[in-house]
Design a protein around this motif. Sequence first.
Motif, PDB file in Angstrom:
ATOM      1  N   ALA A   3       0.836  -1.207   0.000  1.00 41.34           N
ATOM      2  CA  ALA A   3       0.000   0.000   0.000  1.00 41.34           C
ATOM      3  C   ALA A   3       0.871   1.257   0.000  1.00 41.34           C
ATOM      4  CB  ALA A   3      -0.928  -0.004   1.210  1.00 41.34           C
ATOM      5  N   LYS A   4       1.954   1.253   0.784  1.00 39.46           N
ATOM      6  CA  LYS A   4       2.872   2.393   0.814  1.00 39.46           C
ATOM      7  C   LYS A   4       3.522   2.610  -0.554  1.00 39.46           C
ATOM      8  CE  LYS A   4       4.330   2.200   5.656  1.00 39.46           C
ATOM      9  NZ  LYS A   4       5.479   1.920   6.535  1.00 39.46           N
ATOM     10  N   ILE A   5       3.950   1.520  -1.180  1.00 36.80           N
ATOM     11  CA  ILE A   5       4.603   1.616  -2.482  1.00 36.80           C
ATOM     12  C   ILE A   5       3.618   2.141  -3.524  1.00 36.80           C
ATOM     13  CG2 ILE A   5       5.618   0.263  -4.368  1.00 36.80           C
ATOM     14  CD1 ILE A   5       6.903  -1.503  -2.182  1.00 36.80           C
ATOM     15  N   GLU A   6       2.391   1.639  -3.485  1.00 42.88           N
ATOM     16  CA  GLU A   6       1.374   2.095  -4.433  1.00 42.88           C
ATOM     17  C   GLU A   6       1.055   3.570  -4.216  1.00 42.88           C
ATOM     18  OE1 GLU A   6      -0.688   1.785  -7.738  1.00 42.88           O
ATOM     19  OE2 GLU A   6       0.451   0.136  -6.886  1.00 42.88           O
ATOM     20  N   ALA A   7       0.996   3.995  -2.938  1.00 45.45           N
ATOM     21  CA  ALA A   7       0.745   5.407  -2.639  1.00 45.45           C
ATOM     22  C   ALA A   7       1.865   6.281  -3.196  1.00 45.45           C
ATOM     23  CB  ALA A   7       0.610   5.605  -1.135  1.00 45.45           C
ATOM     24  N   LYS A   8       3.092   5.814  -3.092  1.00 47.42           N
ATOM     25  CA  LYS A   8       4.220   6.583  -3.631  1.00 47.42           C
ATOM     26  C   LYS A   8       4.125   6.681  -5.152  1.00 47.42           C
ATOM     27  CE  LYS A   8       9.184   7.064  -3.749  1.00 47.42           C
ATOM     28  NZ  LYS A   8      10.485   6.582  -3.319  1.00 47.42           N
ATOM     29  N   LYS A   9       3.760   5.573  -5.806  1.00 48.84           N
ATOM     30  CA  LYS A   9       3.616   5.590  -7.260  1.00 48.84           C
ATOM     31  C   LYS A   9       2.532   6.570  -7.683  1.00 48.84           C
ATOM     32  CE  LYS A   9       5.180   0.909  -8.308  1.00 48.84           C
ATOM     33  NZ  LYS A   9       4.782  -0.423  -8.794  1.00 48.84           N
ATOM     34  N   VAL A  10       1.401   6.555  -6.968  1.00 44.40           N
ATOM     35  CA  VAL A  10       0.292   7.461  -7.286  1.00 44.40           C
ATOM     36  C   VAL A  10       0.727   8.909  -7.070  1.00 44.40           C
ATOM     37  CG1 VAL A  10      -1.997   8.195  -6.524  1.00 44.40           C
ATOM     38  CG2 VAL A  10      -1.522   5.778  -6.870  1.00 44.40           C
ATOM     39  N   ALA A  11       1.447   9.173  -5.976  1.00 40.92           N
ATOM     40  CA  ALA A  11       1.904  10.535  -5.699  1.00 40.92           C
ATOM     41  C   ALA A  11       2.871  11.011  -6.783  1.00 40.92           C
ATOM     42  CB  ALA A  11       2.577  10.593  -4.331  1.00 40.92           C
ATOM     43  N   LEU A  12       3.780  10.155  -7.194  1.00 40.29           N
ATOM     44  CA  LEU A  12       4.727  10.526  -8.246  1.00 40.29           C
ATOM     45  C   LEU A  12       4.005  10.784  -9.561  1.00 40.29           C
ATOM     46  CD1 LEU A  12       7.657   8.079  -7.510  1.00 40.29           C
ATOM     47  CD2 LEU A  12       7.673  10.550  -7.257  1.00 40.29           C
TER      48      LEU A  12
END
Length: 174
Positions: A112-121
């Motif tokens: 979930a953290k990794i996906e959130a970072k991808k979405v933010a980027l």
Amino acid sequence: MATKIRLARHGKKGYPVYHIVIADSRSPRDGRFIEKLGTYNPNTNPATIDLNVDRAVYWVGVGAEPTDTTRAILSNKGVMLKHHLAGGVRKGALTEAQAEAKFAKWVEEKEAKIEAKKVALKGVATKSAKERMAAEVKVREERAAALAAKLAEQAAATTQTEAAEAVAEEAAAE
């Protein structure tokens, strides 16, 4: 034989891609290895890590020493946590099912953290693209307005010269 979990460099100059391997500590960095556990690509954001977690846990369990970078990669993928939970199961502190549940929960949170970072980027990239497009539109409109003003001046100048010529022709005709 002392074994190490380490990175073997591959890829082209300036664009490295690493293989995560089990190797004898005496063999060279990109030399002979015992087993390939996965790959690590630091060129993407976030870095791409493909890893066989079960084999990595096995090798950590039998005493393979990870280098500093591979220890960070293994921790990032949960290998060190799984090894720690396996030690708790061996000691009887928790059951296999509890250990699996804890590990599954941790993996879910990490993804979930990794996906959130991808979405933010992706959001930042989209926002900057929109800002660049707005700036380009503004510049284009300014250029169009300047061109229209210049053309209007030229048209006014030509009508004035044509009117002056017409008056001169009338005066010459009389």
